[in-house]
Motif scaffolding. Structure first.
Motif, PDB file in Angstrom:
ATOM      1  N   PHE A 153       0.746  -9.015   1.126  1.00 39.82           N
ATOM      2  CA  PHE A 153       1.757  -7.974   0.927  1.00 39.82           C
ATOM      3  C   PHE A 153       1.129  -6.731   0.287  1.00 39.82           C
ATOM      4  N   ALA A 154       0.317  -6.936  -0.750  1.00 40.01           N
ATOM      5  CA  ALA A 154      -0.270  -5.819  -1.490  1.00 40.01           C
ATOM      6  C   ALA A 154      -1.439  -5.176  -0.768  1.00 40.01           C
ATOM      7  N   GLY A 155      -2.016  -5.898   0.200  1.00 42.08           N
ATOM      8  CA  GLY A 155      -3.198  -5.379   0.874  1.00 42.08           C
ATOM      9  C   GLY A 155      -4.458  -5.517   0.065  1.00 42.08           C
ATOM     10  N   THR A 156      -4.394  -6.315  -1.018  1.00 36.94           N
ATOM     11  CA  THR A 156      -5.541  -6.544  -1.882  1.00 36.94           C
ATOM     12  C   THR A 156      -5.264  -7.761  -2.744  1.00 36.94           C
ATOM     13  N   ASP A 157      -6.320  -8.388  -3.249  1.00 39.82           N
ATOM     14  CA  ASP A 157      -6.128  -9.479  -4.200  1.00 39.82           C
ATOM     15  C   ASP A 157      -6.466  -9.011  -5.620  1.00 39.82           C
ATOM     16  N   ALA A 158      -6.677  -7.705  -5.777  1.00 37.04           N
ATOM     17  CA  ALA A 158      -6.903  -7.105  -7.103  1.00 37.04           C
ATOM     18  C   ALA A 158      -5.574  -6.507  -7.556  1.00 37.04           C
ATOM     19  N   PHE A 159      -4.737  -7.346  -8.156  1.00 38.67           N
ATOM     20  CA  PHE A 159      -3.393  -6.919  -8.543  1.00 38.67           C
ATOM     21  C   PHE A 159      -3.440  -6.044  -9.786  1.00 38.67           C
TER      22      PHE A 159
ATOM     23  N   PRO B  12       0.803  -1.235   0.000  1.00 37.67           N
ATOM     24  CA  PRO B  12       0.000   0.000   0.000  1.00 37.67           C
ATOM     25  C   PRO B  12       0.838   1.287   0.000  1.00 37.67           C
ATOM     26  N   ASP B  13       2.101   1.213   0.415  1.00 43.26           N
ATOM     27  CA  ASP B  13       2.973   2.392   0.413  1.00 43.26           C
ATOM     28  C   ASP B  13       3.759   2.542  -0.877  1.00 43.26           C
TER      29      ASP B  13
ATOM     30  N   GLY C 154      -0.707 -20.550  -2.164  1.00 42.67           N
ATOM     31  CA  GLY C 154       0.018 -19.953  -1.050  1.00 42.67           C
ATOM     32  C   GLY C 154       0.807 -18.725  -1.476  1.00 42.67           C
ATOM     33  N   ILE C 155       1.443 -18.792  -2.647  1.00 41.27           N
ATOM     34  CA  ILE C 155       2.177 -17.638  -3.179  1.00 41.27           C
ATOM     35  C   ILE C 155       1.197 -16.497  -3.440  1.00 41.27           C
ATOM     36  N   GLU C 156       0.053 -16.809  -4.058  1.00 36.19           N
ATOM     37  CA  GLU C 156      -0.946 -15.786  -4.361  1.00 36.19           C
ATOM     38  C   GLU C 156      -1.491 -15.156  -3.084  1.00 36.19           C
ATOM     39  N   ALA C 157      -1.769 -15.959  -2.073  1.00 35.37           N
ATOM     40  CA  ALA C 157      -2.277 -15.430  -0.803  1.00 35.37           C
ATOM     41  C   ALA C 157      -1.236 -14.532  -0.132  1.00 35.37           C
ATOM     42  N   GLY C 158       0.034 -14.938  -0.176  1.00 37.38           N
ATOM     43  CA  GLY C 158       1.105 -14.113   0.388  1.00 37.38           C
ATOM     44  C   GLY C 158       1.264 -12.807  -0.362  1.00 37.38           C
TER      45      GLY C 158
END
Length: 183
Positions: free
Chosen positions: A176-182, A140-141, A168-172
């Motif tokens: 990290f990103a604070g979202t699953d909408a990459f 997020p930063d 697991g990689i996707e969830a991590g």
């Protein structure tokens, strides 16, 4: 090479050029005396693909490529990295190696030279081939995950395999990103 229709068309063309469905038209293969097919060295295949793309597609589009041929009997892979991120190898003993030395993308420079490299696999070793979107994913930063963060995610999920490992990689990555909408 981006997103959208133009990129999809290039991806479809490359898929056809390297297709196992039409081996006589696959530029990564050659015929031996006697008629059997064999793989070219990946660096030669990448150079051929580069020239084909530059001759056929007259645009500012280019793409990255990781192309390898794995010998299942020996566990040896010969590979070329054309602008693609370094393949990550998770060894059965927990070590993580990043393979390759880089190289120019396909379709960017005429007469580009490519170098192949070898990777040896032992029982239980795995290779992760991924796009630049993983290490470039930001929190997020706006701080990028980078290679170190990807290695950390792989280590955290090393006990998983197959689809569970990828989930697991996707969830991590989502944590990290604070979202699953990459992006």
């Amino acid at each position: 090479s981006g997103h959208g229709v133009a990129s999809a068309m290039i991806a479809a063309r490359v898929s056809g050029i390297l297709s196992a469905a039409t081996p006589d038209q696959n530029i990564a293969l050659t015929r031996r005396e006697g008629g059997s097919l064999c793989a070219l060295s990946p660096d030669i295949a990448a150079a051929r693909l580069n020239e084909t793309i530059l001759n056929e597609i007259r645009s500012d589009r280019y793409f990255t490529l990781g192309l390898g041929f794995l010998n299942l009997a020996t566990g040896r892979m010969r590979m070329v990295q054309a602008g693609h991120p370094h393949p990550l190898i998770l060894r059965a003993d927990g070590r993580i190696d990043m393979a390759g030395s880089g190289g120019l993308p396909i379709g960017l420079v005429r007469e580009a030279a490519y170098s192949s490299f070898d990777v040896s696999f032992g029982p239980g070793d795995r290779m992760l081939i991924y796009s630049d979107g993983l290490p470039e994913c930001t929190d997020p930063d706006g701080v990028a995950l980078e290679d170190e963060g990807l290695v950390r995610l792989v280590r955290e999920n090393a006990a998983l395999s197959g689809p569970d490992f990828l989930a697991g990689i996707e969830a991590g990555l989502a944590r990290f990103a604070g979202t699953d909408a990459f992006p």
